[in-house]
Design a protein around this motif. Structure first.
Motif, PDB file in Angstrom:
ATOM      1  N   PRO A   1       0.808  -1.222   0.000  1.00 21.87           N
ATOM      2  CA  PRO A   1       0.000   0.000   0.000  1.00 21.87           C
ATOM      3  C   PRO A   1       0.842   1.274   0.000  1.00 21.87           C
ATOM      4  N   TYR A   2       2.149   1.151   0.206  1.00 22.30           N
ATOM      5  CA  TYR A   2       3.029   2.320   0.270  1.00 22.30           C
ATOM      6  C   TYR A   2       3.725   2.594  -1.064  1.00 22.30           C
ATOM      7  N   CYS A   3       4.238   1.538  -1.708  1.00 21.54           N
ATOM      8  CA  CYS A   3       4.988   1.765  -2.959  1.00 21.54           C
ATOM      9  C   CYS A   3       4.394   0.999  -4.143  1.00 21.54           C
ATOM     10  N   ASN A   4       3.273   0.294  -3.920  1.00 18.14           N
ATOM     11  CA  ASN A   4       2.566  -0.462  -4.964  1.00 18.14           C
ATOM     12  C   ASN A   4       3.357  -1.613  -5.571  1.00 18.14           C
ATOM     13  N   ALA A   5       4.423  -2.041  -4.928  1.00 19.56           N
ATOM     14  CA  ALA A   5       5.210  -3.159  -5.432  1.00 19.56           C
ATOM     15  C   ALA A   5       4.481  -4.477  -5.170  1.00 19.56           C
ATOM     16  N   PRO A   6       4.540  -5.402  -6.101  1.00 21.02           N
ATOM     17  CA  PRO A   6       3.919  -6.711  -5.895  1.00 21.02           C
ATOM     18  C   PRO A   6       4.845  -7.699  -5.197  1.00 21.02           C
ATOM     19  N   THR A   7       5.992  -7.244  -4.737  1.00 21.20           N
ATOM     20  CA  THR A   7       7.004  -8.128  -4.159  1.00 21.20           C
ATOM     21  C   THR A   7       6.855  -8.209  -2.641  1.00 21.20           C
ATOM     22  N   LEU A   8       5.847  -8.948  -2.182  1.00 17.88           N
ATOM     23  CA  LEU A   8       5.577  -9.054  -0.752  1.00 17.88           C
ATOM     24  C   LEU A   8       5.952 -10.432  -0.251  1.00 17.88           C
ATOM     25  N   GLU A   9       6.356 -10.490   0.997  1.00 15.40           N
ATOM     26  CA  GLU A   9       6.563 -11.774   1.655  1.00 15.40           C
ATOM     27  C   GLU A   9       5.696 -11.777   2.913  1.00 15.40           C
ATOM     28  N   SER A  10       5.006 -12.878   3.137  1.00 15.01           N
ATOM     29  CA  SER A  10       4.149 -12.967   4.319  1.00 15.01           C
ATOM     30  C   SER A  10       4.975 -13.460   5.487  1.00 15.01           C
ATOM     31  N   PHE A  11       4.549 -13.082   6.688  1.00 22.19           N
ATOM     32  CA  PHE A  11       5.242 -13.533   7.894  1.00 22.19           C
ATOM     33  C   PHE A  11       4.274 -13.545   9.058  1.00 22.19           C
ATOM     34  N   ASP A  12       4.650 -14.248  10.099  1.00 27.14           N
ATOM     35  CA  ASP A  12       3.847 -14.339  11.317  1.00 27.14           C
ATOM     36  C   ASP A  12       4.411 -13.321  12.308  1.00 27.14           C
ATOM     37  N   ALA A  13       3.599 -12.380  12.756  1.00 20.91           N
ATOM     38  CA  ALA A  13       4.063 -11.295  13.620  1.00 20.91           C
ATOM     39  C   ALA A  13       4.197 -11.696  15.086  1.00 20.91           C
ATOM     40  N   ARG A  14       3.926 -12.928  15.436  1.00 19.90           N
ATOM     41  CA  ARG A  14       3.992 -13.357  16.848  1.00 19.90           C
ATOM     42  C   ARG A  14       5.357 -13.420  17.374  1.00 19.90           C
TER      43      ARG A  14
END
Length: 55
Positions: free
Chosen positions: A42-55
Motif C-alpha cells: 500500500p506504500y509503494c505499490n510493489a507486488p514483491t511481498l513476503e508474508s510472515f507471522d508477527a507473533r
C-alpha cells in the motif's frame, strides 16, 4: 482519549483475521484481510511481498 482508544481497538481487532506482509522493495510491514488474494504494497505499490507471522 476515548475516541482514540476506540479507533485503536477497531484497527487492532481488524488485524486478527489478517495476514501480515513485508514489502521487499520498501521494507514496510502491514496487514491485509485474509480474503484478499495477491495484494500489492500500500506504500509503494510493489507486488514483491513476503508474508510472515508477527507473533
Amino acid at each position: 482519549m476515548g475516541v482514540l482508544n476506540t479507533l485503536s481497538d477497531a484497527l487492532s481487532s481488524g488485524e486478527r483475521g489478517a495476514n501480515r506482509y513485508r514489502c521487499r522493495d520498501c521494507g514496510r510491514q502491514f496487514a491485509y484481510p485474509a480474503e484478499l488474494d495477491e495484494p500489492d504494497c500500500p506504500y509503494c505499490n510493489a507486488p514483491t511481498l513476503e508474508s510472515f507471522d508477527a507473533r
